[in-house]
Design a protein around this motif. Structure first.
Motif, PDB file in Angstrom:
ATOM      1  N   ALA A  75       0.829  -1.206   0.000  1.00 37.74           N
ATOM      2  CA  ALA A  75       0.000   0.000   0.000  1.00 37.74           C
ATOM      3  C   ALA A  75       0.864   1.257   0.000  1.00 37.74           C
ATOM      4  CB  ALA A  75      -0.932  -0.013   1.214  1.00 37.74           C
ATOM      5  N   ILE A  76       1.934   1.263   0.799  1.00 39.40           N
ATOM      6  CA  ILE A  76       2.814   2.436   0.850  1.00 39.40           C
ATOM      7  C   ILE A  76       3.432   2.703  -0.517  1.00 39.40           C
ATOM      8  CG2 ILE A  76       4.991   3.317   1.783  1.00 39.40           C
ATOM      9  CD1 ILE A  76       4.302   1.855   4.401  1.00 39.40           C
ATOM     10  N   SER A  77       4.001   1.673  -1.118  1.00 40.33           N
ATOM     11  CA  SER A  77       4.617   1.832  -2.433  1.00 40.33           C
ATOM     12  C   SER A  77       3.571   2.169  -3.488  1.00 40.33           C
ATOM     13  CB  SER A  77       5.367   0.562  -2.822  1.00 40.33           C
ATOM     14  OG  SER A  77       6.436   0.311  -1.946  1.00 40.33           O
ATOM     15  N   GLY A  78       2.394   1.530  -3.414  1.00 34.50           N
ATOM     16  CA  GLY A  78       1.338   1.791  -4.387  1.00 34.50           C
ATOM     17  C   GLY A  78       0.827   3.218  -4.327  1.00 34.50           C
ATOM     18  N   VAL A  79       0.667   3.738  -3.115  1.00 36.00           N
ATOM     19  CA  VAL A  79       0.213   5.127  -2.963  1.00 36.00           C
ATOM     20  C   VAL A  79       1.249   6.094  -3.527  1.00 36.00           C
ATOM     21  CG1 VAL A  79      -0.234   6.933  -1.255  1.00 36.00           C
ATOM     22  CG2 VAL A  79      -1.312   4.700  -1.003  1.00 36.00           C
ATOM     23  N   ARG A  89       5.256  13.828 -10.300  1.00 36.12           N
ATOM     24  CA  ARG A  89       6.479  13.903  -9.492  1.00 36.12           C
ATOM     25  C   ARG A  89       7.301  12.650  -9.757  1.00 36.12           C
ATOM     26  NH1 ARG A  89       5.575  17.666  -5.339  1.00 36.12           N
ATOM     27  NH2 ARG A  89       7.792  17.395  -4.856  1.00 36.12           N
ATOM     28  N   ALA A  90       8.334  12.799 -10.574  1.00 35.16           N
ATOM     29  CA  ALA A  90       9.115  11.649 -11.030  1.00 35.16           C
ATOM     30  C   ALA A  90       9.768  10.894  -9.868  1.00 35.16           C
ATOM     31  CB  ALA A  90      10.177  12.097 -12.029  1.00 35.16           C
ATOM     32  N   ALA A  91      10.306  11.625  -8.893  1.00 36.05           N
ATOM     33  CA  ALA A  91      11.001  10.978  -7.773  1.00 36.05           C
ATOM     34  C   ALA A  91      10.037  10.131  -6.950  1.00 36.05           C
ATOM     35  CB  ALA A  91      11.673  12.026  -6.893  1.00 36.05           C
ATOM     36  N   VAL A  92       8.842  10.652  -6.716  1.00 38.37           N
ATOM     37  CA  VAL A  92       7.843   9.915  -5.942  1.00 38.37           C
ATOM     38  C   VAL A  92       7.389   8.687  -6.723  1.00 38.37           C
ATOM     39  CG1 VAL A  92       5.566  10.034  -4.862  1.00 38.37           C
ATOM     40  CG2 VAL A  92       7.080  12.020  -4.789  1.00 38.37           C
ATOM     41  N   TYR A  93       7.186   8.846  -8.025  1.00 38.06           N
ATOM     42  CA  TYR A  93       6.767   7.738  -8.870  1.00 38.06           C
ATOM     43  C   TYR A  93       7.811   6.624  -8.869  1.00 38.06           C
ATOM     44  CZ  TYR A  93       5.423   5.128 -13.045  1.00 38.06           C
ATOM     45  OH  TYR A  93       5.078   4.123 -13.914  1.00 38.06           O
ATOM     46  N   ARG A  94       9.079   6.998  -9.054  1.00 39.10           N
ATOM     47  CA  ARG A  94      10.138   6.000  -9.092  1.00 39.10           C
ATOM     48  C   ARG A  94      10.304   5.310  -7.743  1.00 39.10           C
ATOM     49  NH1 ARG A  94      13.291   5.206 -13.187  1.00 39.10           N
ATOM     50  NH2 ARG A  94      14.877   4.287 -11.828  1.00 39.10           N
ATOM     51  N   ALA A  95      10.171   6.071  -6.655  1.00 37.90           N
ATOM     52  CA  ALA A  95      10.287   5.472  -5.324  1.00 37.90           C
ATOM     53  C   ALA A  95       9.193   4.428  -5.111  1.00 37.90           C
ATOM     54  CB  ALA A  95      10.213   6.551  -4.246  1.00 37.90           C
ATOM     55  N   GLY A  96       7.971   4.735  -5.559  1.00 37.41           N
ATOM     56  CA  GLY A  96       6.878   3.785  -5.427  1.00 37.41           C
ATOM     57  C   GLY A  96       7.068   2.554  -6.287  1.00 37.41           C
ATOM     58  N   PHE A 152      13.014  -3.462   5.246  1.00 35.90           N
ATOM     59  CA  PHE A 152      14.272  -2.763   4.974  1.00 35.90           C
ATOM     60  C   PHE A 152      14.492  -2.562   3.476  1.00 35.90           C
ATOM     61  CE2 PHE A 152      15.351  -3.440   9.383  1.00 35.90           C
ATOM     62  CZ  PHE A 152      16.129  -2.318   9.674  1.00 35.90           C
ATOM     63  N   ALA A 153      13.985  -3.456   2.646  1.00 38.14           N
ATOM     64  CA  ALA A 153      14.106  -3.271   1.202  1.00 38.14           C
ATOM     65  C   ALA A 153      13.340  -2.026   0.758  1.00 38.14           C
ATOM     66  CB  ALA A 153      13.593  -4.505   0.469  1.00 38.14           C
ATOM     67  N   VAL A 154      12.095  -1.902   1.201  1.00 32.62           N
ATOM     68  CA  VAL A 154      11.274  -0.746   0.831  1.00 32.62           C
ATOM     69  C   VAL A 154      11.840   0.530   1.451  1.00 32.62           C
ATOM     70  CG1 VAL A 154       8.981   0.293   1.025  1.00 32.62           C
ATOM     71  CG2 VAL A 154       9.205  -2.145   0.510  1.00 32.62           C
ATOM     72  N   ALA A 155      12.252   0.461   2.712  1.00 31.57           N
ATOM     73  CA  ALA A 155      12.815   1.635   3.379  1.00 31.57           C
ATOM     74  C   ALA A 155      14.079   2.110   2.676  1.00 31.57           C
ATOM     75  CB  ALA A 155      13.120   1.311   4.841  1.00 31.57           C
ATOM     76  N   THR A 156      14.925   1.186   2.240  1.00 33.29           N
ATOM     77  CA  THR A 156      16.167   1.550   1.567  1.00 33.29           C
ATOM     78  C   THR A 156      15.891   2.247   0.246  1.00 33.29           C
ATOM     79  OG1 THR A 156      17.372  -0.279   2.579  1.00 33.29           O
ATOM     80  CG2 THR A 156      18.300   0.642   0.563  1.00 33.29           C
ATOM     81  N   VAL A 157      14.942   1.740  -0.517  1.00 30.20           N
ATOM     82  CA  VAL A 157      14.597   2.361  -1.800  1.00 30.20           C
ATOM     83  C   VAL A 157      14.096   3.788  -1.592  1.00 30.20           C
ATOM     84  CG1 VAL A 157      12.899   2.316  -3.657  1.00 30.20           C
ATOM     85  CG2 VAL A 157      14.148   0.249  -3.075  1.00 30.20           C
ATOM     86  N   ILE A 158      13.154   3.957  -0.669  1.00 27.59           N
ATOM     87  CA  ILE A 158      12.595   5.295  -0.452  1.00 27.59           C
ATOM     88  C   ILE A 158      13.665   6.241   0.078  1.00 27.59           C
ATOM     89  CG2 ILE A 158      10.859   6.632   0.810  1.00 27.59           C
ATOM     90  CD1 ILE A 158       9.102   4.133   0.845  1.00 27.59           C
TER      91      ILE A 158
END
Length: 220
Positions: A75-79, A89-96, A152-158
């Motif tokens: 949900a966090i990544s999808g949002v 917002r390219a950075a937000v899109y890529r992070a998701g 930690f995988a998701v946290a590291t990417v963001i």
């Protein structure tokens, strides 16, 4: 965190191969020592937590467990993916987008390792010994912690896209890791392995794939 360090005159200097290899060797040795130390705590801590019933500690464990669940992480990544697309917002899109990829990679790695290693979860350790071996039985899937790896995988990417969020992100992921121990779902070494795998997966996904060797070195 970078492979180049600018000098006062603005010229970048690359670290020598020897320095790079020495730093990797020391990092690996440090991780091995930490893992060995945590291994000594696995059984004593599991036995201690079985005898302790503290309401607020159990509630904190429940919060961490929910925070690190697959549904919440997706949900966090999808949002972020949707918000980045709608707001341009390219950075937000890529992070998701990369968060979803990192989560998928973490899930794949942990499921393969869990069933290849077949380590019993703390609640199943009655005889005080460890039994390893390939297994698909419920409860023989303790190593590594899937919640910790994915968090930690998701946290590291963001964090790679938004460095100013690094402390809250890793703090939340650490809460997930600790909650898995407190709830009696994993040993300390399970979450330590999940932490390392998650960070490495995040670094690889957040950088160009052709640089995967450099990404692993940087993550380590």
């Amino acid at each position: 965190e970078t492979s180049e360090t600018p000098s006062r005159g603005g010229v970048a200097h690359h670290p020598s191969p020897i320095t790079h290899h020495v730093s990797l060797l020391l990092s690996g040795a440090a991780l091995a020592l930490v893992f060995w130390g945590l291994l000594q705590l696995d059984l004593p801590l599991a036995r201690f937590l079985r005898s302790v019933h503290v309401a607020w500690l159990e509630q904190a464990g429940d919060v961490g467990n929910r925070l690190g669940s697959g549904a919440v992480l997706v949900a966090i990544s999808g949002v972020m993916l949707a918000a980045g697309w709608l707001l341009k917002r390219a950075a937000v899109y890529r992070a998701g987008f990369e968060g979803l990829l990192a989560h998928g990679a973490a899930a794949l790695m942990t499921q393969v390792l869990k069933h290849l290693i077949g380590r019993p979860r703390p609640r199943m350790m009655h005889n005080g010994g460890f039994q390893f071996g390939p297994s698909f039985e419920t409860g023989l899937d303790s190593f590594p912690s899937g919640h910790t790896t994915a968090s930690f995988a998701v946290a590291t990417v963001i964090a790679r896209h938004f460095p100013w969020l690094v402390w809250p992100l890793y703090g939340a992921a650490s809460l997930v890791a600790v909650s898995r121990i407190v709830r009696g779902s994993h040993f300390p070494t399970d979450v330590a392995a999940g932490l390392v795998l998650g960070v490495l997966a995040g670094f690889v996904v957040a950088n160009p794939l052709r640089q995967w060797r450099e990404s692993l070195s940087q993550g380590l």
